[in-house]
Design a protein around this motif. Sequence first.
Motif, mmCIF file in Angstrom:
data_model
loop_
_atom_site.group_PDB
_atom_site.id
_atom_site.type_symbol
_atom_site.label_atom_id
_atom_site.label_comp_id
_atom_site.label_asym_id
_atom_site.label_seq_id
_atom_site.Cartn_x
_atom_site.Cartn_y
_atom_site.Cartn_z
ATOM 1 N N PHE A 197 0.816 -1.157 -0.128
ATOM 2 C CA PHE A 197 0.042 0.102 -0.019
ATOM 3 C C PHE A 197 0.884 1.281 -0.021
ATOM 4 O O PHE A 197 0.640 2.112 0.702
ATOM 5 C CB PHE A 197 -0.869 0.002 1.287
ATOM 6 C CG PHE A 197 -2.106 0.920 0.930
ATOM 7 C CD1 PHE A 197 -3.258 0.212 0.125
ATOM 8 C CD2 PHE A 197 -2.188 2.151 1.443
ATOM 9 C CE1 PHE A 197 -4.381 1.119 -0.077
ATOM 10 C CE2 PHE A 197 -3.526 2.727 1.345
ATOM 11 C CZ PHE A 197 -4.714 2.231 0.653
ATOM 12 N N GLN A 215 1.720 4.731 -1.663
ATOM 13 C CA GLN A 215 0.602 5.527 -2.269
ATOM 14 C C GLN A 215 1.438 6.827 -2.969
ATOM 15 O O GLN A 215 0.777 7.500 -3.504
ATOM 16 C CB GLN A 215 -0.379 6.101 -1.262
ATOM 17 C CG GLN A 215 -1.362 5.010 -0.683
ATOM 18 C CD GLN A 215 -2.386 4.989 -1.623
ATOM 19 O OE1 GLN A 215 -2.179 3.727 -2.458
ATOM 20 N NE2 GLN A 215 -3.413 5.570 -2.010
ATOM 21 N N SER A 216 2.440 7.004 -2.517
ATOM 22 C CA SER A 216 3.363 8.343 -2.833
ATOM 23 C C SER A 216 4.869 8.024 -3.075
ATOM 24 O O SER A 216 5.295 7.149 -2.317
ATOM 25 C CB SER A 216 2.876 9.384 -1.833
ATOM 26 O OG SER A 216 3.500 9.423 -0.727
ATOM 27 N N THR A 266 -4.121 0.996 -5.258
ATOM 28 C CA THR A 266 -5.037 1.818 -5.806
ATOM 29 C C THR A 266 -4.750 2.736 -6.949
ATOM 30 O O THR A 266 -3.728 2.713 -7.425
ATOM 31 C CB THR A 266 -5.274 2.989 -4.476
ATOM 32 O OG1 THR A 266 -4.131 3.673 -4.654
ATOM 33 C CG2 THR A 266 -5.249 2.287 -2.937
ATOM 34 N N ASN A 312 -10.403 -1.432 -4.610
ATOM 35 C CA ASN A 312 -10.243 0.128 -4.614
ATOM 36 C C ASN A 312 -10.954 0.854 -5.745
ATOM 37 O O ASN A 312 -10.977 2.123 -5.734
ATOM 38 C CB ASN A 312 -8.873 0.645 -4.259
ATOM 39 C CG ASN A 312 -8.380 0.258 -2.782
ATOM 40 O OD1 ASN A 312 -8.866 1.004 -2.261
ATOM 41 N ND2 ASN A 312 -7.513 -0.478 -2.707
ATOM 42 N N ALA A 319 -2.347 5.446 -6.365
ATOM 43 C CA ALA A 319 -0.922 5.175 -6.399
ATOM 44 C C ALA A 319 -0.518 4.754 -7.675
ATOM 45 O O ALA A 319 0.492 5.312 -8.042
ATOM 46 C CB ALA A 319 -0.740 3.780 -5.378
#
Length: 258
Positions: free
Chosen positions: A100, A102-103, A155, A184, A158
């Motif tokens: 997970f 995301q950035s 996601t 997601n 992401a």
Amino acid sequence: MSNATLQPNLFKRGLAEGKRQPGLWLTLESPNATEILAGSGYSWMLLDMEHTPVDASQVAHHLRAARGGTAELVVRIPWNEPIMMKRLLDAGVRSFMVPFVQSAEEARAAVAATRYPPHGIRGVSGNMRGNNYARIKDYGERYHEEQCIIVQIETPAAGAAIPEIGAIEGVDGIFVGPNDLAANMGLFGKPGAPEVRAEIDKMVGVIKKTGKAPGILNFNVAEARELFTQGYSYIAVGSDTAILARRSEALLAEINAA
């Protein structure tokens, strides 16, 4: 006192070369299963701590079980946080999957957790399994050469951040999680839905443009072969649990059909 040396991480080298590397997911919490599968010829196996009760005290047993096999043991940590990663590094883990992400900031934090200052925040332990109890004399200078860090994209947000995530030094691979991606996207349990497949097909090209290795999970043989053809270079093509469950069912069906 004998002088040990860092062993080459052939899986990490394969990622850099774009080599086709099939792998297996480990969820049974069984070092015996790990030992059996380590010798089956796969390039890597992932020990899952995110969705199983495996804890840090058990991981070294799986590392020992995998020793001598063909497969690099990759550990998926429960979450992107440095304390667990520090303990696992000291236990001898050198290849990680971080869920997970995301950035770019989160990817940078994952890498920093594996690096000693001034390049990161990893705490220093002089005598631990990771440096063969201080027998690897140049561990402090060379440990990062054999570390492999894979971040997981789960996601659409992401996915949109892949160019920035892929620019982070120390990230070796970007792994697409199709089941969480589907969930997601509002398509829980439908990783094969056209909308999800379109995202998966698009992501491989974006990942490759960053220079990082694209990976994914798919237990369908025909679909996994197609994903290799598309450019995904390391794919989890099965799991210990799925092999045991599906093959035992198929064997019974074969016997009953006779």
